[in-house]
Design a protein around this motif. Structure first.
Motif, PDB file in Angstrom:
ATOM      1  N   ALA A 102       0.786  -1.436  -0.050  1.00 45.38           N
ATOM      2  CA  ALA A 102       0.010   0.088  -0.218  1.00 45.38           C
ATOM      3  C   ALA A 102       0.906   1.153  -0.050  1.00 45.38           C
ATOM      4  O   ALA A 102       0.564   2.180  -0.638  1.00 45.38           O
ATOM      5  CB  ALA A 102      -0.787  -0.026   1.256  1.00 45.38           C
ATOM      6  N   THR A 103       1.829   1.178   0.658  1.00 48.81           N
ATOM      7  CA  THR A 103       2.853   2.357   0.717  1.00 48.81           C
ATOM      8  C   THR A 103       3.525   2.539  -0.523  1.00 48.81           C
ATOM      9  O   THR A 103       3.648   3.764  -1.115  1.00 48.81           O
ATOM     10  CB  THR A 103       3.845   2.311   1.745  1.00 48.81           C
ATOM     11  OG1 THR A 103       3.203   2.046   3.289  1.00 48.81           O
ATOM     12  CG2 THR A 103       4.850   3.203   2.112  1.00 48.81           C
ATOM     13  N   LEU A 104       3.931   1.629  -1.025  1.00 45.94           N
ATOM     14  CA  LEU A 104       4.655   1.703  -2.535  1.00 45.94           C
ATOM     15  C   LEU A 104       3.612   1.990  -3.522  1.00 45.94           C
ATOM     16  O   LEU A 104       3.995   2.921  -4.318  1.00 45.94           O
ATOM     17  CB  LEU A 104       5.122   0.348  -2.785  1.00 45.94           C
ATOM     18  CG  LEU A 104       6.437  -0.140  -2.001  1.00 45.94           C
ATOM     19  CD1 LEU A 104       6.779  -1.666  -2.515  1.00 45.94           C
ATOM     20  CD2 LEU A 104       7.656   0.763  -2.299  1.00 45.94           C
ATOM     21  N   GLU A 105       2.201   1.674  -3.533  1.00 46.75           N
ATOM     22  CA  GLU A 105       1.531   2.381  -4.351  1.00 46.75           C
ATOM     23  C   GLU A 105       1.040   3.603  -4.212  1.00 46.75           C
ATOM     24  O   GLU A 105       0.888   4.356  -5.261  1.00 46.75           O
ATOM     25  CB  GLU A 105      -0.096   1.453  -4.297  1.00 46.75           C
ATOM     26  CG  GLU A 105       0.228   0.132  -4.613  1.00 46.75           C
ATOM     27  CD  GLU A 105      -1.082  -0.793  -4.361  1.00 46.75           C
ATOM     28  OE1 GLU A 105      -1.918  -0.456  -3.368  1.00 46.75           O
ATOM     29  OE2 GLU A 105      -1.409  -1.902  -4.994  1.00 46.75           O
ATOM     30  N   ALA A 107       3.320   5.927  -2.973  1.00 45.30           N
ATOM     31  CA  ALA A 107       4.486   6.673  -3.612  1.00 45.30           C
ATOM     32  C   ALA A 107       4.620   6.531  -5.133  1.00 45.30           C
ATOM     33  O   ALA A 107       5.169   7.442  -5.615  1.00 45.30           O
ATOM     34  CB  ALA A 107       5.735   5.859  -2.992  1.00 45.30           C
ATOM     35  N   ALA A 108       4.128   5.341  -5.835  1.00 42.01           N
ATOM     36  CA  ALA A 108       4.293   5.225  -7.105  1.00 42.01           C
ATOM     37  C   ALA A 108       3.189   5.980  -7.839  1.00 42.01           C
ATOM     38  O   ALA A 108       3.298   6.201  -9.056  1.00 42.01           O
ATOM     39  CB  ALA A 108       4.302   3.872  -7.738  1.00 42.01           C
ATOM     40  N   VAL A 109       2.388   6.460  -7.261  1.00 41.01           N
ATOM     41  CA  VAL A 109       1.037   7.061  -7.757  1.00 41.01           C
ATOM     42  C   VAL A 109       0.517   6.522  -8.960  1.00 41.01           C
ATOM     43  O   VAL A 109       0.494   6.736  -9.981  1.00 41.01           O
ATOM     44  CB  VAL A 109       1.443   8.533  -8.132  1.00 41.01           C
ATOM     45  CG1 VAL A 109       0.130   9.407  -8.557  1.00 41.01           C
ATOM     46  CG2 VAL A 109       2.178   9.148  -7.121  1.00 41.01           C
ATOM     47  N   LEU A 110      -0.003   5.019  -8.682  1.00 42.72           N
ATOM     48  CA  LEU A 110      -0.370   4.417  -9.596  1.00 42.72           C
ATOM     49  C   LEU A 110      -1.787   4.884 -10.131  1.00 42.72           C
ATOM     50  O   LEU A 110      -2.662   5.345  -9.414  1.00 42.72           O
ATOM     51  CB  LEU A 110      -0.707   2.718  -9.089  1.00 42.72           C
ATOM     52  CG  LEU A 110       0.611   2.020  -8.803  1.00 42.72           C
ATOM     53  CD1 LEU A 110       0.590   0.778  -8.454  1.00 42.72           C
ATOM     54  CD2 LEU A 110       1.365   2.031 -10.198  1.00 42.72           C
TER      55      LEU A 110
END
Length: 110
Positions: A102-105, A107-110
């Protein structure tokens, strides 16, 4: 740099002025797959042929071809950060994997 893809395999393309050739390399594998062509049409055919050759080679050897982006990767972190991330996941009531995803999603602004 320009990108091309075939069957989920992504490649970067560069142009060599001296040789007057396009050179490409598949970037989302550990295995090395390169190709070249003098025109865009040749380059597209070369990428397709290189990927198909790779898949056939793996089949001949009885090996599974490496798949681009399996969805798994290893992250090494300082133990204090590991502890803090684990605690954040516990406070959020989710698994460490779910919290990191969830944190990576975000940060990556999917």
């Amino acid at each position: 740099m320009t990108m091309m893809s075939y069957k989920g395999y992504e490649a970067v393309i560069e142009f060599d002025d001296e040789a007057e050739l396009f050179h490409g390399e598949v970037i989302n594998l550990r295995d090395v797959i390169t190709f070249q062509g003098a025109s865009v049409a040749e380059l597209k055919d070369a990428l397709k042929d290189s990927i198909e050759d790779y898949l056939a080679f793996c089949k001949e050897r009885g090996e599974e071809p490496e798949k681009p982006f399996s969805g798994q990767f290893v992250v090494r972190a300082d133990p204090a950060l590991h502890k803090a991330v684990f605690s954040a996941a516990k406070r959020a009531g989710v698994s460490l994997n779910k919290w990191v995803t969830a944190t990576l999603e975000r940060a990556a602004v999917l």
